[in-house]
Design a protein around this motif. Structure first.
Motif, PDB file in Angstrom:
ATOM      1  N   GLU A 156      -6.385   4.047 -27.092  1.00 46.27           N
ATOM      2  CA  GLU A 156      -6.999   2.960 -27.805  1.00 46.27           C
ATOM      3  C   GLU A 156      -7.890   1.807 -26.620  1.00 46.27           C
ATOM      4  N   GLY A 157      -6.827   1.838 -25.529  1.00 41.95           N
ATOM      5  CA  GLY A 157      -7.520   0.934 -24.497  1.00 41.95           C
ATOM      6  C   GLY A 157      -8.829   1.581 -23.915  1.00 41.95           C
ATOM      7  N   GLY A 158      -9.014   2.856 -23.867  1.00 37.64           N
ATOM      8  CA  GLY A 158     -10.055   3.750 -23.366  1.00 37.64           C
ATOM      9  C   GLY A 158     -11.220   3.594 -24.679  1.00 37.64           C
ATOM     10  N   MET A 159     -10.782   3.484 -25.836  1.00 35.38           N
ATOM     11  CA  MET A 159     -12.014   3.051 -26.977  1.00 35.38           C
ATOM     12  C   MET A 159     -12.440   1.552 -26.781  1.00 35.38           C
ATOM     13  N   ALA A 160     -11.512   0.618 -26.415  1.00 32.89           N
ATOM     14  CA  ALA A 160     -12.014  -0.713 -26.271  1.00 32.89           C
ATOM     15  C   ALA A 160     -12.857  -0.872 -25.238  1.00 32.89           C
ATOM     16  N   PHE A 161     -12.503  -0.421 -23.952  1.00 35.35           N
ATOM     17  CA  PHE A 161     -13.364  -0.540 -22.754  1.00 35.35           C
ATOM     18  C   PHE A 161     -14.568   0.322 -22.906  1.00 35.35           C
ATOM     19  N   GLY A 162     -14.353   1.608 -23.335  1.00 33.08           N
ATOM     20  CA  GLY A 162     -15.639   2.274 -23.507  1.00 33.08           C
ATOM     21  C   GLY A 162     -16.786   1.777 -24.609  1.00 33.08           C
ATOM     22  N   SER A 163     -16.295   1.171 -25.690  1.00 34.32           N
ATOM     23  CA  SER A 163     -17.032   0.565 -26.787  1.00 34.32           C
ATOM     24  C   SER A 163     -17.806  -0.704 -26.154  1.00 34.32           C
ATOM     25  N   ALA A 164     -16.902  -1.429 -25.550  1.00 36.18           N
ATOM     26  CA  ALA A 164     -17.779  -2.655 -24.909  1.00 36.18           C
ATOM     27  C   ALA A 164     -18.401  -2.418 -23.481  1.00 36.18           C
ATOM     28  N   ILE A 268     -18.146  -5.255 -30.536  1.00 34.37           N
ATOM     29  CA  ILE A 268     -17.173  -3.868 -30.751  1.00 34.37           C
ATOM     30  C   ILE A 268     -16.080  -3.831 -29.754  1.00 34.37           C
ATOM     31  N   PHE A 269     -15.926  -5.030 -28.945  1.00 31.25           N
ATOM     32  CA  PHE A 269     -14.588  -4.903 -27.828  1.00 31.25           C
ATOM     33  C   PHE A 269     -13.403  -4.867 -28.686  1.00 31.25           C
ATOM     34  N   GLY A 270     -13.500  -5.278 -29.889  1.00 36.22           N
ATOM     35  CA  GLY A 270     -12.143  -5.402 -30.468  1.00 36.22           C
ATOM     36  C   GLY A 270     -11.694  -4.176 -30.731  1.00 36.22           C
ATOM     37  N   ALA A 305     -11.617  -3.485 -44.160  1.00 35.01           N
ATOM     38  CA  ALA A 305     -12.448  -3.847 -43.050  1.00 35.01           C
ATOM     39  C   ALA A 305     -13.668  -3.173 -43.655  1.00 35.01           C
ATOM     40  N   GLY A 306     -13.875  -2.062 -43.984  1.00 29.50           N
ATOM     41  CA  GLY A 306     -15.250  -1.460 -44.418  1.00 29.50           C
ATOM     42  C   GLY A 306     -15.883  -2.220 -45.527  1.00 29.50           C
ATOM     43  N   PHE A 307     -15.101  -2.679 -46.488  1.00 34.19           N
ATOM     44  CA  PHE A 307     -15.523  -3.744 -47.472  1.00 34.19           C
ATOM     45  C   PHE A 307     -16.224  -4.927 -46.854  1.00 34.19           C
ATOM     46  N   MET A 308     -15.491  -5.313 -45.933  1.00 34.08           N
ATOM     47  CA  MET A 308     -15.853  -6.866 -45.597  1.00 34.08           C
ATOM     48  C   MET A 308     -17.535  -6.746 -44.953  1.00 34.08           C
ATOM     49  N   MET A 309     -17.776  -5.294 -44.427  1.00 31.20           N
ATOM     50  CA  MET A 309     -18.693  -5.254 -43.571  1.00 31.20           C
ATOM     51  C   MET A 309     -19.892  -5.199 -44.543  1.00 31.20           C
ATOM     52  N   ILE A 310     -19.717  -4.996 -45.944  1.00 34.60           N
ATOM     53  CA  ILE A 310     -21.133  -4.558 -46.776  1.00 34.60           C
ATOM     54  C   ILE A 310     -21.844  -5.815 -46.947  1.00 34.60           C
ATOM     55  N   THR A 319     -16.944  -9.296 -36.353  1.00 32.38           N
ATOM     56  CA  THR A 319     -15.971  -8.633 -35.353  1.00 32.38           C
ATOM     57  C   THR A 319     -14.624  -8.761 -35.784  1.00 32.38           C
ATOM     58  N   ILE A 320     -13.953  -9.704 -36.594  1.00 32.18           N
ATOM     59  CA  ILE A 320     -12.816  -9.736 -37.073  1.00 32.18           C
ATOM     60  C   ILE A 320     -12.551  -8.325 -38.067  1.00 32.18           C
ATOM     61  N   ALA A 321     -13.557  -7.885 -38.757  1.00 29.62           N
ATOM     62  CA  ALA A 321     -13.285  -6.623 -39.498  1.00 29.62           C
ATOM     63  C   ALA A 321     -13.364  -5.265 -38.572  1.00 29.62           C
ATOM     64  N   ILE A 322     -13.934  -5.760 -37.305  1.00 29.71           N
ATOM     65  CA  ILE A 322     -13.823  -4.434 -36.366  1.00 29.71           C
ATOM     66  C   ILE A 322     -12.361  -4.072 -35.859  1.00 29.71           C
ATOM     67  N   LEU A 323     -11.875  -5.526 -35.638  1.00 29.04           N
ATOM     68  CA  LEU A 323     -10.491  -5.570 -35.255  1.00 29.04           C
ATOM     69  C   LEU A 323      -9.429  -4.860 -36.244  1.00 29.04           C
ATOM     70  N   ILE A 324      -9.693  -5.169 -37.534  1.00 28.43           N
ATOM     71  CA  ILE A 324      -8.686  -4.801 -38.387  1.00 28.43           C
ATOM     72  C   ILE A 324      -9.033  -3.248 -38.678  1.00 28.43           C
ATOM     73  N   LEU A 325     -10.146  -2.842 -38.590  1.00 28.15           N
ATOM     74  CA  LEU A 325     -10.637  -1.327 -38.645  1.00 28.15           C
ATOM     75  C   LEU A 325      -9.657  -0.458 -37.618  1.00 28.15           C
ATOM     76  N   SER A 326      -9.802  -1.255 -36.566  1.00 33.49           N
ATOM     77  CA  SER A 326      -8.997  -0.472 -35.343  1.00 33.49           C
ATOM     78  C   SER A 326      -7.622  -0.468 -35.818  1.00 33.49           C
ATOM     79  N   LEU A 327      -7.260  -1.760 -36.215  1.00 31.60           N
ATOM     80  CA  LEU A 327      -5.583  -1.659 -36.658  1.00 31.60           C
ATOM     81  C   LEU A 327      -5.319  -0.686 -37.479  1.00 31.60           C
TER      82      LEU A 327
END
Length: 423
Positions: A156-164, A268-270, A305-310, A319-327
């Protein structure tokens, strides 16, 4: 009077445990780098489309090319590791990954980029399934949640630092340096892993390579149980949702908020941060309370999270929705991996975990393709379709995973004794 040998055995056990934790620290770092280079691609899709002068949908094929190649190769790495041992096969996988990641920097066109990503996927896919299999080799089921939690935290750390990091650094250093840097860092980790090769399992030299019929019989054995079918189906469906949404987040943020590379990276860092922070805690919670209380909510909050971004919401809420998606990812895929380590026999664990990774990355590749095709209707309808299906899957998971409670001590001992008889 206590036998001195008891103290010696206890000291040796603690020393082995310490070495195992150091080994998995380096393996976790390797897994993190593999996810870093995998996840730094999606936010760069708008930029790479400009560089190679092709449409976003065309350069977007670099994601499924990597994912589907990764999925296919994972089947073979698992089977080979059951025969020749985890370390020789993992070492070969890491070497191929290092070479192909560095050579990706030589791409001069979108088609060359797709080719190198495909070859990188073929090389990369031996590390993570064999790490999971090694956890099954070295730790009893009741302790695997914590170890899986640590590995997933680095992933997950790789996801975060790779994304950002990829999106933020690309304007300053260029996309080629990102791949070369990842290759060099992985080479250093491989050098460090050589110190711990004695901790890996020994090859089962007395057992010949299995025929194609025996290989498929192993898959049928895992899928013959309801628990196996249910788990692999959920791995696949959950991967389709997460990959579909994540792959196109860079384009989504570019179109909806008119963000450049740095802005996309920060937004996307979240993605990955919740896992980096909470994965060890989730692993301990799983070992204590079981998976039935975590999997359905994990699926459900990802759908939310997906519904929020509609909707046309402020960037902060996105950004909060992306955090929730990751969780949501953190509460599902690591838990599915734990269940898979308990399927099949100990001697075929590499094959079982390879099939899990095959299922996961096949879902990643298909999800990316399906979401990209559905974007012809726009982000709103596409997110609505994906999120609705994910929500239905979450509701169905409540009764389907009800049996995933912690095993009692007697059940654990009986399962371990059965594995020993099989061997």
């Amino acid at each position: 009077m206590v036998d001195p040998r008891v103290h010696v055995e206890e000291a040796n056990r603690k020393q082995r445990l310490k070495q195992h934790h150091r080994l998995f620290l380096w393996l976790s770092l390797a897994a993190g780098l593999i996810f870093l280079q995998g996840y730094m691609i999606a936010p760069l899709i708008p930029r790479l489309a400009q560089i190679f002068q092709v449409p976003e949908q065309e350069i977007g094929f670099i994601v499924p090319a990597y994912m589907l190649a990764y999925a296919l190769a994972a089947l073979f790495y698992g089977i080979l590791s059951d025969r020749f041992g985890r370390w020789p096969v993992m070492r070969a996988s890491v070497c191929i990954f290092i070479i192909c990641t560095a050579l990706t920097a030589t791409a001069q066109s979108a088609s060359q980029m797709v080719l190198w990503r495909l070859l990188t996927g073929l090389g990369a896919s031996g590390v993570i399934p064999l790490t999971f299999a090694l956890i099954g080799d070295l730790f009893p089921f009741r302790e695997r949640g914590q170890m899986l939690g640590m590995v997933f935290a680095y992933m997950e750390g790789g996801m975060a630092f790779g994304s950002a990091g990829g999106a933020i650094l690309e304007p300053f250093v260029g996309w080629q340096v990102l791949f070369i840097g990842t290759s060099v860092a992985t080479a250093i980790i491989l050098w460090r892993l050589h110190r711990y090769e004695a901790l890996f399992d020994t090859p089962q030299a007395a057992e010949p390579l299995r025929s194609i019929r025996q290989v498929f019989a192993g898959y049928r054995s895992v899928l013959s149980t309801w628990r196996g079918k249910r788990t692999y189906i959920y791995v696949f469906l959950n991967a389709i949702f997460h990959s579909g949404v994540y792959t196109w987040l860079g384009l989504y943020l570019s179109q909806r908020y008119n963000l450049g590379e740095a802005g996309i990276g920060l937004a996307i860092f979240g993605y990955g941060i919740p896992g980096l922070i909470f994965s060890p805690m989730i692993g301990r919670a799983v070992d204590r309370w079981g998976r039935r209380w975590l999997i359905p909510p994990g699926l459900g909050i990802a759908a939310i999270a997906g519904f929020m971004m509609i909707f046309q919401i402020p960037l902060t809420l996105t950004t909060i929705a992306i955090l929730i998606l990751s969780l949501g990812y953190d509460l599902t895929q690591p838990l599915f991996a734990g269940i898979v380590t308990d399927l099949g026999s100990a001697r075929s664990l590499g094959q079982t975990m390879g099939f899990k990774v095959f299922t996961l990355f096949t879902g990643f590749g298909i999800g990316s393709l399906l979401f990209g095709e559905a974007l012809r209707w726009g982000f709103g309808p596409t997110l609505a379709i994906f999120s609705t299906i994910q929500l239905l899957v979450a509701v169905a998971a409540i009764p389907l995973f009800r049996s995933e409670a912690p095993k009692k001590e007697a059940e654990i001992k009986a399962a371990e004794a059965w594995d020993e008889q099989e061997e």
